[in-house]
Enzyme design. Sequence first.
Site, mmCIF file in Angstrom:
data_model
loop_
_atom_site.group_PDB
_atom_site.id
_atom_site.type_symbol
_atom_site.label_atom_id
_atom_site.label_comp_id
_atom_site.label_asym_id
_atom_site.label_seq_id
_atom_site.Cartn_x
_atom_site.Cartn_y
_atom_site.Cartn_z
ATOM 1 N N PRO A 191 0.829 -1.205 0.000
ATOM 2 C CA PRO A 191 0.000 0.000 0.000
ATOM 3 C C PRO A 191 0.865 1.258 0.000
ATOM 4 C CG PRO A 191 -0.788 -1.554 1.645
ATOM 5 C CD PRO A 191 0.535 -2.057 1.165
ATOM 6 N N GLU A 192 0.696 2.060 -1.029
ATOM 7 C CA GLU A 192 1.366 3.350 -1.103
ATOM 8 C C GLU A 192 0.301 4.431 -0.918
ATOM 9 O OE1 GLU A 192 3.904 3.508 -4.603
ATOM 10 O OE2 GLU A 192 4.061 1.341 -4.646
#
Length: 290
Positions: free
Chosen positions: A2-3
């Site tokens: 997850p960015e």
Amino acid sequence: MPELPEVETIRIGLATLITGKQILHVASNNQKSFPNSQPDIDQFLLNSSVLNVRRRGKVLIIELSSQYSLIIHLKMTGQLVFSGDGVHFGAGHPNASLVGNLPDSSTRAVLTFEDRSKLFFNDQRKFGWMRLVPTIEIENIDFFKKMGPELLSKQFGPTDFKSRLMRRPRSSIKAVLLDQTIVAGIGNIYADESLWGAKIHPQTLVQDLSPVNIKHLYSSIIEVLSLSINKGGSTDKNYIDAEGRKGSYLSFAKVFRREGLACPRCGTLIRKIRVAGRGTHVCENCQKLN
DNA sequence: CACTTGACCTGTCCGC
DNA sequence: TGCGGACAGGTCAAGT
């Protein structure tokens, strides 16, 4: 994995799902994921309610009425999945096959709200973590203090971007984009995608970038992050949003996970190389090394 | 000091 | 089919 766009997508979903709810119970089966031996928990987590859900870089901040906050870093394989009224994970849910029945073998912690709805913190690889901290102390926590500015903030522009990059002139631009103390929120996917968009080779040293390069890179980053948020983020293997849905950004990706396929701009085959210790996708025709 | 590499984890995939 | 090893990538500690 997850960015920024994935965490932002989760934040938006969580905000509507849990804001105002009171926490009745918390369970954790892994001290690294969530140390539930903290004495603060009984006093400042249980029976407090959710004021809002914020994001800083790749980190989620669930602010509670107790003046404490839950800080959550999903790292690579973390998921937050809500299950409750109006959102069902069982037979008939279109995403049932993705989420499965919870808790499962990757569930590290579970929050239960007063209406019996639940928030599952799943994390296959146990890199992620959740901590309870006094809200007023958040900005004094080391990694928040060191964290670079928010890329999508209205107060942040191309000039700021340039001066942040120049803190590490002798590193490759890819390493610098991944460095959260320079700017916050970019990970491997969006580093590769924005560098392709700006026609910059990932191994280019920051000091070798032209002013035009930097301007293009800034625009490319904003464009890529915004598009991905609009598409609900990227789903590779583990990412899903708060309601268990996959994001569709990866089908828009130009280079990431597309090694051996044609560059959408020039048709040259995309190569996968290693830069800054990371798998890196590049079109060596569009993205020439200076 | 500036920068790069390895450790943290576990599931999956590839080659033998 | 079974098995070992490489790989995935966010972050920090350790190494150069």
